[in-house]
Every structure is written in C-alpha cells, then in structure tokens.
Design a protein around this motif. Structure first.
Motif, PDB file in Angstrom:
ATOM      1  N   GLU A   1       0.825  -1.207   0.000  1.00 23.68           N
ATOM      2  CA  GLU A   1       0.000   0.000   0.000  1.00 23.68           C
ATOM      3  C   GLU A   1       0.864   1.263   0.000  1.00 23.68           C
ATOM      4  N   MET A   2       1.931   1.233   0.783  1.00 19.34           N
ATOM      5  CA  MET A   2       2.798   2.404   0.843  1.00 19.34           C
ATOM      6  C   MET A   2       3.533   2.606  -0.482  1.00 19.34           C
ATOM      7  N   TRP A   3       4.004   1.515  -1.084  1.00 19.57           N
ATOM      8  CA  TRP A   3       4.653   1.623  -2.387  1.00 19.57           C
ATOM      9  C   TRP A   3       3.683   2.164  -3.422  1.00 19.57           C
TER      10      TRP A   3
ATOM     11  N   ALA B   1       0.958  13.450   1.211  1.00 22.82           N
ATOM     12  CA  ALA B   1       1.892  13.206   2.316  1.00 22.82           C
ATOM     13  C   ALA B   1       1.158  12.633   3.523  1.00 22.82           C
ATOM     14  N   ALA B   2      -0.051  13.137   3.784  1.00 24.21           N
ATOM     15  CA  ALA B   2      -0.842  12.614   4.895  1.00 24.21           C
ATOM     16  C   ALA B   2      -1.234  11.160   4.656  1.00 24.21           C
ATOM     17  N   VAL B   3      -1.522  10.805   3.401  1.00 25.73           N
ATOM     18  CA  VAL B   3      -1.855   9.418   3.075  1.00 25.73           C
ATOM     19  C   VAL B   3      -0.646   8.513   3.318  1.00 25.73           C
ATOM     20  N   VAL B   4       0.527   8.953   2.880  1.00 26.46           N
ATOM     21  CA  VAL B   4       1.744   8.158   3.095  1.00 26.46           C
ATOM     22  C   VAL B   4       1.980   7.953   4.587  1.00 26.46           C
ATOM     23  N   THR B   5       1.859   9.040   5.351  1.00 21.37           N
ATOM     24  CA  THR B   5       2.073   8.941   6.796  1.00 21.37           C
ATOM     25  C   THR B   5       1.067   8.013   7.446  1.00 21.37           C
ATOM     26  N   GLY B   6      -0.191   8.141   7.059  1.00 23.00           N
ATOM     27  CA  GLY B   6      -1.224   7.287   7.638  1.00 23.00           C
ATOM     28  C   GLY B   6      -1.021   5.820   7.309  1.00 23.00           C
ATOM     29  N   ILE B   7      -0.659   5.523   6.060  1.00 24.34           N
ATOM     30  CA  ILE B   7      -0.434   4.136   5.671  1.00 24.34           C
ATOM     31  C   ILE B   7       0.776   3.565   6.404  1.00 24.34           C
TER      32      ILE B   7
END
Length: 312
Positions: free
Chosen positions: A103-105, A135-141
């Motif tokens: 998911e992060m990738w 950026a918030a999505v990356v941090t949350g994931i």
C-alpha cells in the motif's frame, strides 16, 4: 536490519516530510504575494529562496512567483523541491521494496506519476493542497501498516528531523519584511485551531504573535512544534539503542538532540524570540549534525574491495 534498508526508510521519512512542509511554506508565501498589492514580489521570492537554502544567483531574469514555483515546487530533479522530494521518496521505497508495504509503495508510486498532470492542471494553491493530502496518506499508511520495529523507528526519525528543520525555516520567514503573518503561518502548519484551543482564542496585537511563536516553537503536545519533533527524534534513537550507559550519551546524535532541545525549553520565550532567525539557524545546523551522526553510525559506506592475487 540491513543498513541500506534502514537508510532508505530514513530518507523516505525525510523526503515525504520535506515535500509536505515545502508545500506549506511556498503556499503561504504565494498567497501573501497575491493578497498584498504593495509587496515587492522579487524581494519576497528572493528572501524565501534564501531561507530555503536555494541559491538565486543562477536564476535568469527577474525573480517572481513563477520562478519561485519552478524552483521550489515543480523542479523534477532538485531534492529540495516538492516534485524532486517525492521522486526521491519513491526511489528510496523502490530500493526497500522487501520491507515497504504494498500500500505504501502504491501511494508513493501513484503520487510520483501524477505530479506532471497535477502541475499542468492545478493552480499553485491546489497543487500544494494535493501534496499535503498525499503526504498525509503516506504517513497514515506507514503508521497503520508498519510494525513498530527498527524500520519504523528509522522512518519516524527521518520524518521528525525534517519536521524540526522545516518548521524552523518556516518560523524564520516571519521576520522577513515580505514574510507571511503569524496567522498565515499557523494555518499553513495546520495549527490554527489547536492554537486557539490552547490559548482560549489568544489575544490581539503583539501578544498574540508571541503566543503563536511560543506554540510552534515550544508546545510539547503539538506534533509540528520544534520541541515536539526533536523529542520524537530522541525517542526513536533511544528505541534503536536503549542502552545509553551510566554516564551521559555515547551517541553523538542523541547528545546533540538533547542539547538543542534543552537550549529551547530552558530559556525564556522572550529570549528566544528576541533573535529568532539566529535561533532557528542553530536548530537547522543541529539537525544537520544529527543527520550526519546517524549516517555515520547506522549507514556506513562500504569499504572498497581490493583484489588480492592468490599465492602461488
């Protein structure tokens, strides 16, 4: 954990946070330029580029917001630009695919390939908002899919160091003649509502500005304050090496972080605000030293291979 994997995770945290914070800073300054017809645009752009550590002597023609955006937002290769930071984060994730969740990738890869479309189709304000959301999505994931092991600690360590550095740069822009107001700074950090709740609405005039500076510098609970970011980085280093010994710190990175945080927390706010640019420059230099110390200890460069002829 392999040092190359740890280094990639560390820089994913730094680059994603750099893109997020650069978007916040650039958006605040561009909005200031658009709203104030009496502002000297060239001076405002040049001052911000200086604060961000970007040389202006190579810029052809007059400085304006288009040059500012091309340099700090849209440049696809500069590691200090938004697009360059997201590209570097994606490249580090590619190198660490064995530990980065799918998911992060996917979110980093999708973000990277969506940048050209967003640059062409969106205004600067909308582009900055999109970057903040990604950026918030990356941090949350990352927070929801990564085990709290050494890899996660390196990711958060990089994020926290970059956050302390970028918040210090953002605070330094407030003393510029063409810099953003404190209210704009609070909004750009997502801190405006938290600030109002903390200070019960604050006060008008200079006192309100002082409270805003104190909040972004010293508040221990707000995640984007300088002190909170430094403390989070300290905790990451402690988790990575819990045995600190009986006397002081053997780790240069932890020693530098503790000293820098102490210099902020155990001095009066009035003393810190009296010479804010110098204090923020010290924070940035401390973050650079910590990053170098972390690299020396955890990401050593491999020694060169020497071929030795076989004995006859």
């Amino acid at each position: 954990m392999l040092s190359r994997i740890a280094e990639s995770l560390f820089w994913i945290g730094r680059y994603v946070e750099r893109a997020d914070d650069t978007a916040r800073i650039v958006d605040a300054q561009v909005q200031r330029i658009l709203e104030d017809p009496w502002l000297d645009e060239a001076e405002a752009c040049g001052s911000l580029m200086a604060v961000m550590g970007t040389p202006t002597d190579r810029v052809a023609g007059p400085l304006n917001r288009r040059v500012l955006l091309d340099t700090l937002a849209y440049d696809p290769v500069a590691p200090s630009s938004i697009a360059g930071s997201l590209a570097a984060a994606r490249e580090n994730a590619r190198r660490a695919r064995e530990v980065v969740s799918s998911e992060m990738w996917e979110v980093l890869n999708t973000t990277y390939y969506a940048i050209p479309t967003r640059v062409r189709a969106a205004s600067a304000h909308r582009f900055a908002g999109w970057v903040r959301e990604r950026a918030a999505v990356v941090t949350g994931i990352a927070d929801s899919t990564m085990s709290r092991d050494a890899g996660y600690q390196f990711l958060v360590l990089g994020r926290s160091l970059e956050r302390a550095d970028m918040t210090a740069r953002l605070l330094a822009t407030t003393v510029l003649e063409a810099g953003p107001t404190w209210q704009t700074i609070l909004h750009s950090c997502g801190a405006y509502e938290a600030f109002l709740r903390t200070y019960r609405g604050g006060r008008s005039g200079g006192r309100s500005d002082t409270q805003a500076a104190e909040f972004l510098l010293l508040d221990r609970l707000f995640p984007r304050s300088v002190v909170n970011a430094l403390a989070t980085a300290e905790r990451c280093l402690e988790d990575l090496d819990p045995d600190a010994g009986r006397v002081g710190y053997a780790d240069d990175a932890r020693r530098t972080l503790a000293w820098t945080r102490g210099q902020l927390e155990f001095r009066s706010p009035a003393e810190l605000l009296e010479d804010l640019p110098v204090e923020m420059e010290r924070v940035q230099q401390a973050v650079s030293r910590v990053s170098d110390a972390v690299s020396r200890r955890y990401f050593p460069m491999g020694a060169g291979v020497e071929w030795v002829p076989e004995a006859m």
